[in-house]
Design a protein around this motif. Structure first.
Motif, PDB file in Angstrom:
ATOM      1  N   SER A   1      -8.904   2.792  -6.474  1.00 13.12           N
ATOM      2  CA  SER A   1      -8.457   2.461  -5.119  1.00 13.12           C
ATOM      3  C   SER A   1      -8.745   3.616  -4.159  1.00 13.12           C
ATOM      4  CB  SER A   1      -6.975   2.117  -5.119  1.00 13.12           C
ATOM      5  OG  SER A   1      -6.264   3.158  -5.711  1.00 13.12           O
TER       6      SER A   1
ATOM      7  N   ASP B   1      -7.951   6.310  -1.471  1.00  9.78           N
ATOM      8  CA  ASP B   1      -6.734   7.094  -1.243  1.00  9.78           C
ATOM      9  C   ASP B   1      -6.220   6.852   0.172  1.00  9.78           C
ATOM     10  OD1 ASP B   1      -4.707   8.921  -1.165  1.00  9.78           O
ATOM     11  OD2 ASP B   1      -6.004  10.702  -1.158  1.00  9.78           O
ATOM     12  N   MET B   2      -5.061   6.185   0.258  1.00  9.24           N
ATOM     13  CA  MET B   2      -4.497   5.866   1.576  1.00  9.24           C
ATOM     14  C   MET B   2      -3.740   7.047   2.166  1.00  9.24           C
ATOM     15  SD  MET B   2      -5.507   2.855   2.143  1.00  9.24           S
ATOM     16  CE  MET B   2      -4.629   1.624   3.051  1.00  9.24           C
ATOM     17  N   ASN B   3      -3.624   8.136   1.391  1.00 10.53           N
ATOM     18  CA  ASN B   3      -2.896   9.303   1.908  1.00 10.53           C
ATOM     19  C   ASN B   3      -3.781  10.205   2.770  1.00 10.53           C
ATOM     20  OD1 ASN B   3      -0.089   9.273   0.778  1.00 10.53           O
ATOM     21  ND2 ASN B   3      -1.278   8.934  -1.087  1.00 10.53           N
TER      22      ASN B   3
ATOM     23  N   GLN C   1       0.833  -1.213   0.000  1.00 11.88           N
ATOM     24  CA  GLN C   1       0.000   0.000   0.000  1.00 11.88           C
ATOM     25  C   GLN C   1       0.865   1.260   0.000  1.00 11.88           C
ATOM     26  OE1 GLN C   1      -3.114   0.019  -0.635  1.00 11.88           O
ATOM     27  NE2 GLN C   1      -3.490  -2.172  -0.384  1.00 11.88           N
TER      28      GLN C   1
ATOM     29  N   GLY D   1       1.619  10.190  -3.095  1.00 15.66           N
ATOM     30  CA  GLY D   1       1.052  11.114  -2.120  1.00 15.66           C
ATOM     31  C   GLY D   1       2.063  11.612  -1.103  1.00 15.66           C
TER      32      GLY D   1
ATOM     33  N   ILE E   1      -0.055   5.656   6.333  1.00 16.37           N
ATOM     34  CA  ILE E   1      -0.363   4.526   5.440  1.00 16.37           C
ATOM     35  C   ILE E   1      -0.532   3.247   6.254  1.00 16.37           C
ATOM     36  CG2 ILE E   1       0.498   3.095   3.508  1.00 16.37           C
ATOM     37  CD1 ILE E   1      -0.158   5.954   2.633  1.00 16.37           C
TER      38      ILE E   1
ATOM     39  N   THR F   1      -3.969   1.153   6.523  1.00 14.95           N
ATOM     40  CA  THR F   1      -3.991  -0.228   6.018  1.00 14.95           C
ATOM     41  C   THR F   1      -4.498  -1.180   7.093  1.00 14.95           C
ATOM     42  OG1 THR F   1      -2.101   0.276   4.620  1.00 14.95           O
ATOM     43  CG2 THR F   1      -2.580  -2.046   4.950  1.00 14.95           C
TER      44      THR F   1
ATOM     45  N   LYS G   1       2.094   1.748  -3.506  1.00 10.09           N
ATOM     46  CA  LYS G   1       1.006   2.212  -4.382  1.00 10.09           C
ATOM     47  C   LYS G   1       0.621   3.664  -4.086  1.00 10.09           C
ATOM     48  CE  LYS G   1      -2.531  -0.719  -5.058  1.00 10.09           C
ATOM     49  NZ  LYS G   1      -3.492  -1.772  -4.669  1.00 10.09           N
ATOM     50  N   SER G   2       0.899   4.111  -2.861  1.00 15.98           N
ATOM     51  CA  SER G   2       0.489   5.468  -2.470  1.00 15.98           C
ATOM     52  C   SER G   2       1.649   6.454  -2.460  1.00 15.98           C
ATOM     53  CB  SER G   2      -0.124   5.431  -1.060  1.00 15.98           C
ATOM     54  OG  SER G   2      -1.110   4.453  -0.975  1.00 15.98           O
TER      55      SER G   2
END
Lengths: 159, 203
Positions: free
Chosen positions: B98, B100-102, A41, A48, A62, A66, A44-45
């Protein structure tokens, strides 16, 4: 950030992921799976991640997102924590540190997050920003959690 | 306060001893996600492939079969499968974006809860559209294959039978799917909801 830079950054901050998985999951296999998921994750992020922020702050965000959104197979059995010996998993830590870890593990998910971030030296504003709580509420919650932990660590002083 | 931080420092330095090999991290970032939304996407991908396959088979059937009653049944199936496949495709598209994990923890949890709830609603709709029609028409087609002499859908009674079984099967399919979703995802949604509630109380 290139893949090799990312890997180096993750290695340098491995303790963050280690601690998050340790606090929220009860068995080694689940922790390994979660570590893998957090790495994935995070990668993938990575778009940001702004260079001006601390990598540790971003990785915590993150990691927490998660672990909270993951379907955990089994929640930590709070009752069994009192009897468990954590020292074999972390042989170098003292009894007091072991008791602290045990007491934190028994907290609710949100309380666990707040106290962990506080102990990792994030200020109330940063904790509020990462969790979505207000700064005031972080302060109130922290006060209550710390009182609670102190009572658990020094029960004789509170009798 | 300092006492807690000192004790935490001990745990921290101990945790720092662990080093993860770069090859492991490299492998992890190429792995398949095991998150609920990723697993749902995988499951719905298979379902989409299956429904498209059935759709193609029905199309071939409509083109080849001469018997009027069977053509009607296959056409009804085709219509419902078209609607069902469209719904499944919508689910698949929704899951392809997906979360947004931010964003902050509360925002991420709300987004995950919303995403999973939306998908489960779609799944309930699909179960209402596809399964009853598949069961009813499948049964009638089976009867026809068993006894081709039977003239079906020529009498009002046949149509009433088809309609009646649909009326009974639609709520049953909906109920079973809802129960199954609750069994599979209920605990996870409850866990997300509890944490969202706790965080929302502090905003």
């Amino acid at each position: 950030m290139t893949e090799s830079e990312f890997i180096k950054a993750i290695q340098a901050h491995a303790a963050i992921i280690h601690k998050i998985t340790y606090l929220y999951l009860d068995n080694a296999e689940d922790r390994r799976d979660m570590m893998q998921e957090i790495h994935l994750q995070a990668w993938k992020s990575i778009h940001g991640f702004r260079g001006d922020a601390r990598f540790s702050t971003w990785l915590y965000r993150i990691g927490l997102n998660t672990i909270f959104s993951y379907r955990r197979k089994k929640r930590i059995e709070v009752d069994s924590l009192e009897d468990r010996d954590f020292s074999f998993e972390s042989p170098a830590i003292s009894d007091e540190a072991d008791r602290l870890m045990r007491a934190i593990k028994a907290l609710s998910d949100v309380d666990k997050t707040i106290i962990t971030l506080h102990l990792e030296d994030f200020d109330n504003g940063e904790i509020a920003e990462m969790t979505g709580l207000t700064k005031n509420n972080v302060g109130v919650k922290l006060h209550r959690i710390k009182d609670n932990l102190k009572k658990k660590l020094n029960p004789e002083n509170n009798e | 306060m300092n006492e807690l931080k000192e004790l935490w420092g001990e745990i921290r330095s101990d945790a720092d001893l662990e080093l993860i090999a770069s090859s492991n991290i490299s492998e992890h970032i190429r792995s398949q996600s095991q998150s609920t939304t990723a697993l749902l996407r995988q499951k719905i991908g298979w379902k989409l492939a299956f429904s498209l396959m059935v759709l193609a088979t029905i199309l071939v059937g409509v083109a080849l079969v001469q018997a009027g009653a069977i053509r009607i049944l296959l056409s009804i199936m085709l219509g419902f499968y078209l609607i069902g496949s469209t719904l499944i495709f919508q689910e698949y598209r929704l899951l392809s974006k997906s979360v947004d994990m931010n964003q902050n923890l509360l925002g991420a949890l709300q987004a995950f809860h919303q995403r999973i709830s939306d998908i489960l609603k779609y799944e309930e709709l699909v179960s209402m559209v596809l399964y009853p029609i598949t069961a009813t028409t499948g049964f009638l087609l089976g009867m026809y294959l068993f006894n081709p002499e039977t003239l079906m859908l020529n009498e009002t009674m046949d149509w009433l039978l088809l309609l009646g079984s649909m009326i009974v099967l639609v709520p049953i399919a909906y109920f079973i799917n809802k129960k199954w979703n609750r069994h599979t995802y209920g605990a996870h949604l409850d866990q997300l909801k509890a944490n969202i509630k706790e965080l929302e109380m502090g905003t």
